[in-house]
Write an enzyme that holds these catalytic residues in place. Structure first.
Site, PDB file in Angstrom:
ATOM      1  N   GLU A 200       0.954  -1.246   0.149  1.00  0.00           N
ATOM      2  CA  GLU A 200      -0.419   0.026   0.118  1.00  0.00           C
ATOM      3  C   GLU A 200       1.129   1.505   0.014  1.00  0.00           C
ATOM      4  OE1 GLU A 200      -0.141   2.027   2.459  1.00  0.00           O
ATOM      5  OE2 GLU A 200       0.552   0.833   4.325  1.00  0.00           O
ATOM      6  N   PHE A 201       0.221   2.446  -0.653  1.00  0.00           N
ATOM      7  CA  PHE A 201       1.001   3.386  -0.682  1.00  0.00           C
ATOM      8  C   PHE A 201      -0.053   4.628  -0.230  1.00  0.00           C
ATOM      9  CE2 PHE A 201       3.016   0.672  -3.940  1.00  0.00           C
ATOM     10  CZ  PHE A 201       4.347   0.957  -3.104  1.00  0.00           C
TER      11      PHE A 201
ATOM     12  N   LYS B 124      -1.234   7.512   1.988  1.00  0.00           N
ATOM     13  CA  LYS B 124      -0.952   8.742   3.034  1.00  0.00           C
ATOM     14  C   LYS B 124      -1.638   9.088   3.700  1.00  0.00           C
ATOM     15  CE  LYS B 124      -0.408  11.682  -0.031  1.00  0.00           C
ATOM     16  NZ  LYS B 124      -0.510  10.790  -1.223  1.00  0.00           N
TER      17      LYS B 124
ATOM     18  N   LYS C 253       8.031  -0.917  -1.162  1.00  0.00           N
ATOM     19  CA  LYS C 253       7.858  -0.062  -1.012  1.00  0.00           C
ATOM     20  C   LYS C 253       7.932   0.521   0.672  1.00  0.00           C
ATOM     21  CE  LYS C 253       4.341   1.008   2.755  1.00  0.00           C
ATOM     22  NZ  LYS C 253       3.165   1.765   2.795  1.00  0.00           N
TER      23      LYS C 253
ATOM     24  N   ASN D  53       9.391   4.677   1.165  1.00  0.00           N
ATOM     25  CA  ASN D  53       9.571   5.069   2.576  1.00  0.00           C
ATOM     26  C   ASN D  53      10.897   6.255   3.089  1.00  0.00           C
ATOM     27  OD1 ASN D  53       6.857   5.085   2.664  1.00  0.00           O
ATOM     28  ND2 ASN D  53       6.146   3.596   3.844  1.00  0.00           N
TER      29      ASN D  53
ATOM     30  N   GLY E  41      10.304  20.340   9.725  1.00  0.00           N
ATOM     31  CA  GLY E  41       9.607  20.349  11.297  1.00  0.00           C
ATOM     32  C   GLY E  41      10.015  19.716  12.089  1.00  0.00           C
TER      33      GLY E  41
ATOM     34  N   CYS F  94       4.045   4.791   9.707  1.00  0.00           N
ATOM     35  CA  CYS F  94       5.168   4.124   8.520  1.00  0.00           C
ATOM     36  C   CYS F  94       6.439   4.020   8.225  1.00  0.00           C
ATOM     37  CB  CYS F  94       4.639   4.434   6.745  1.00  0.00           C
ATOM     38  SG  CYS F  94       2.976   3.802   6.689  1.00  0.00           S
TER      39      CYS F  94
ATOM     40  N   LYS G 183       8.648   3.266  11.742  1.00  0.00           N
ATOM     41  CA  LYS G 183       9.124   1.632  10.951  1.00  0.00           C
ATOM     42  C   LYS G 183       9.841   0.722   9.962  1.00  0.00           C
ATOM     43  CE  LYS G 183       5.208  -0.646  10.451  1.00  0.00           C
ATOM     44  NZ  LYS G 183       5.527  -1.351   9.090  1.00  0.00           N
TER      45      LYS G 183
END
Length: 450
Positions: free
Chosen positions: A154-155, A157, A210, A214, A259, A266, A269
């Site tokens: 899965e991608f 947000k 995946k 990330n 930030g 995600c 991990k």
């Protein structure tokens, strides 16, 4: 198609609702009886814009159902998605016990050909383990049934998951079986009407995709946070730097905002898991280790700014007697998720230094209470927490904070002082209002109008 989704958490619930929305018959399975009963009654366990409406509509139209009855769900479905959690172990590796438990349940209950899809984020090689677990259960039964295992990461947000699922940038399918690839293409065809974004590859490459995606995004965030801290030391403006480098088509503007550090379910991990996977394969992933270290340091930055500006070093707890108002608790806007949220580290640091902390968040107050209990004060009104506070610290960039009532903020605070971890406001505007203003990576305003 008839689909079963194991896991009614974030990924599983979004996938189930979106597949049902495209006309499939979908049953979502979870071992949590209370969660399933709640879903049957229209109680959504997570906050995600648009999800509740999607679930309720497809339930009402009979395409989406919820159950704890595993045998019934498996027997009635051709495609079985595994979308359960893969929490990190103490060494950073992904815990596959729930994934493999589902695989065994499918093996115990299947009576015909099944496609078993790893939707959870899993390390390279997991499909082999899922296949072995399935086959072991079939062997125990003395049954020979055909099945195929697919990687379909899965991608999504958080805060934009429905849009991401319905209009994906890409759909990655990892399979070596031509027939299964065609069935998966058929399943995803409704989401490809404007442009075919489906990519078929081998299983291990799909599993790696995946983690690599990330890890790349986490790297961009940590890099920009380091640039921001260097800008502060050298008198440069990180906002201008972002514009300058983002205009390069090879770089682009996404994920280049400084930030207080990345968080969520995600990035932290998956970075840890990829580092661990590299170690298991006798490879030292130096870059990702640095990314992780930079992120942990970045979570300290805002509380350090508070201590530098308000702390009394003559005290054991330098912020004793100070009141800090915090806007934003979730790790990002449009979600109530506080997993690995920078706000946790920031507030814990402030409390350890003796500060009194008040907090507001549009959606995450319930989660925050689980984390902090009665150690901080909560409010559903973003202005109520400001009364006589020494500083306002902005942690999460919710839309509600982007254009607030500055006159009211100034009137409520003990002194007009904002530490902005998201660079939401123009320096000229803050100067005109007479704020002391400390953003990230920019020349702040040291005192009123100066």
């Amino acid at each position: 198609m008839k689909i079963c989704v194991f896991g009614a958490g974030y990924v599983g619930l979004v996938a189930a609702a979106c597949f049902a929305e495209s006309g499939n018959t979908v049953v979502a399975v979870d071992v949590d009886q209370a969660k399933i009963e709640g879903l049957k009654q229209g109680i959504i366990p997570i906050y995600e814009p648009g999800l509740k409406e999607l679930v309720l509509r497809n339930q009402a139209e009979g395409r989406l159902s919820f159950t704890t009855d595993v045998p019934l769900a498996v027997k009635s479905s051709l495609i079985n998605f595994i979308a359960v959690g893969t929490p990190p172990g103490e060494d950073g590796s992904a815990d596959l016990q729930y994934v493999l438990a589902v695989a065994r349940e499918i093996g115990r209950n299947m009576e015909s050909f099944k496609i078993v899809v790893d939707k959870s984020t899993v390390p390279v090689g997991t499909a082999d383990k899922v296949r072995a677990a399935l086959q072991e259960e079939l062997d125990k039964r003395g049954t020979s049934l055909e099945f195929d295992v697919v990687s379909n990461p899965e991608f999504l947000k958080e805060g934009a998951a429905i849009e991401d699922f319905m209009k994906p940038d890409r759909v990655v399918i990892g399979t070596d079986n031509v027939r299964t690839a065609e069935l998966m293409k058929e399943l995803y065809e409704p989401f490809m009407r404007k442009h075919n974004r489906l990519i078929v590859m081998d299983i291990r490459s799909a599993e790696m995709t995946k983690y690599a995606a990330n890890a790349m995004l986490a790297t961009r965030i940590s890099f920009m946070n380091q640039v921001a801290l260097l800008c502060e030391r050298m008198g440069a403006d990180v906002a201008a730097v972002r514009e300058g480098i983002g205009s390069d088509s090879r770089i682009g503007y996404d994920f280049l905002f400084p930030g207080p550090g990345y968080g969520g379910s995600c990035f932290p991990k998956d970075v840890k898991a990829l580092i661990r996977t590299a170690e298991e394969n006798d490879y030292d992933f130096l870059l990702l280790k640095a990314v992780e270290e930079v992120n942990e340091r970045q979570k300290q930055v805002l509380s350090h700014k508070v201590q530098q500006t308000l702390g009394d070093t003559s005290k054991d707890r330098p912020l004793a007697g100070c009141t800090v108002a915090c806007w934003g608790l979730s790790f990002k806007p449009r979600t109530d998720d506080m997993r690995e949220a920078p706000a946790i580290t920031i507030i814990e640091n402030l409390l350890a230094q003796g500060a009194t902390v008040r907090a507001h968040d549009p959606e995450a107050l319930a989660e925050a209470k689980k984390q902090f209990g009665d150690r901080i004060t909560y409010s559903t009104n973003q202005y109520d927490i400001l009364a006589d506070a020494d500083v306002l610290v902005i942690i999460t960039d919710w839309n509600e904070y982007r254009n607030p009532d500055f006159d009211r903020i100034k009137a409520e605070l003990k002194e007009p002082f904002i530490i902005d971890g998201r660079n939401l406001y123009k320096l000229s505007r803050m100067r005109d209002y007479g704020f002391r203003y400390l953003p990230l990576g920019r020349n702040g305003i040291a005192a009123e109008g100066k």
